[in-house]
Scaffold this active site. Sequence first.
Site, short mmCIF file in Angstrom:
data_model
loop_
_atom_site.label_atom_id
_atom_site.label_comp_id
_atom_site.label_asym_id
_atom_site.label_seq_id
_atom_site.Cartn_x
_atom_site.Cartn_y
_atom_site.Cartn_z
CD GLU A 35 -51.56 18.13 -24.90
OE1 GLU A 35 -51.18 17.57 -23.87
OE2 GLU A 35 -51.11 19.24 -25.28
CD GLU A 43 -50.42 13.42 -18.75
OE1 GLU A 43 -49.24 13.06 -18.64
OE2 GLU A 43 -50.77 14.59 -18.87
CD1 TRP A 92 -43.47 12.43 -19.07
CD2 TRP A 92 -42.84 14.21 -17.90
NE1 TRP A 92 -44.60 13.16 -18.79
CE2 TRP A 92 -44.25 14.26 -18.06
CE3 TRP A 92 -42.22 15.24 -17.20
CZ2 TRP A 92 -45.04 15.27 -17.56
CZ3 TRP A 92 -43.01 16.26 -16.68
CH2 TRP A 92 -44.41 16.28 -16.87
CB THR A 144 -44.18 20.63 -12.27
OG1 THR A 144 -44.46 21.81 -13.02
CG2 THR A 144 -43.92 19.47 -13.22
#
Length: 453
Positions: free
Chosen positions: A119, A123, A204, A215
């Site tokens: 990956e 972001e 999101w 998170t």
Amino acid sequence: MKFTTLATIASTLLFAANANADTCNPLKSSDCSPVPALGSSFLEKFDNGLGPHFESLKKQGTIDSGSNGLSLTMKKRFDNPSFKSNFYIMFGRVEVVLKGAEGKGIVSSFYLQSDDLDEIDIEMFGGDPYQWQSNYFIKGNTATYDRGGYHDIANPLKDYHTYVIDWTKDAVTWSVDGSVIRTIPKDNAQGFPQSPMAIYAGIWAGGDPSNQPGTIDWAGGITDYSQAPFTMGIKSVLVADYSSGKQYSYSDQSGSWESIKADGGKVNGRYDQAQDDIKKLESGQSVDSNDSSSSPSASSSDSSSTSSASSSSSSSSPSSTTSSSSSSSSSSSSSSSSSSEKSNAVPSASVIVFIGTKGGDKTTVTSSSGVSVPTSASVSTAAGTTSGSANSAPASAASSTASTVFISTGDAAPSSSASEKPSVSTTENNGAVSVAKTTSLFGFVALIGFLFV
């Protein structure tokens, strides 16, 4: 009524098992089907939908297109507008002109991910107007979160910038507006992404209150949905595959680039051609469409999108993305490493069974399809070489130092309580796990047996 309810639950468990069965990790199975190769270059300006090379992941939220490209909008909790490519590249260059969404705890994601969970990520965080994050993962390994790097940038949430991922067999390089920001060499200690990758994008809520503290901290804090809508913009995406052929396959389970086979072509077989294509597309020219026969779309697909004259290197066009796989994972259990799909909160059993794992001293949550977001705060040390950032601005003190990704899979409506989320606890395990499929199948068998007791 009892019978109907149990039958419905049984069918959803079976659906989840079948959904997991559709995802084949070449490191765990020797029977995975080849994946469609791009084998060409194109520029998509999204002036009329997603175009021939991308498809919606059909999550809640809206994806609109127009003269200014795409707008991915979250209007309420659980929205997670996201899309992915219908092709893979095997080494290549991806340029995206995007603007991140504003909003505390809102994550705008654009990334590449392979079926064996390599990956490469870009972001942005809606509460941090001064930085963006580069990140990468190898074979789904989330034992540590020290690969992410934070980079200063001027107004990533208000202005459009051109972000570039240049991925070769020797290095991964991230650039912004023409300036190299970070380079990861192939021999770095953390490993190197080297298997065919698809492209994902989405928005999101990493700051959903049902997510784990790590998170939420990583995303920048608790999301205030009263401030919705939250919109990320993607004006254009330029893609140049450095390999040729119609499809890519794994000849063994090593996960090395040398094990990748290009049907009807060659790995790294069009690097020079790709460089010519990039120059033409960035200057507003079209490229030779003969390569488009290698594309998974009709042969006319590339010619239509490549003829677009927008320069993907222009910093004036918007672009944005998301976690595939990144769908908003309102529950940390619903987030999964960049494989983009999902809503902010915990999905129902009809979507997937999530597996709680532990990596080192950090609790993480993964789905069977990808990597995970941090669930407890952790300090990250970026690997690789970092250059001075373009358009530098003071770094936000509120920025979290936990670096990682997102993602989750599933379409069903999320459950209302975090306590309702299905999970199976394991230890010292990272990457994609197949327990979800097994759990669903056992659940299905148990329910069927119950019906006849």
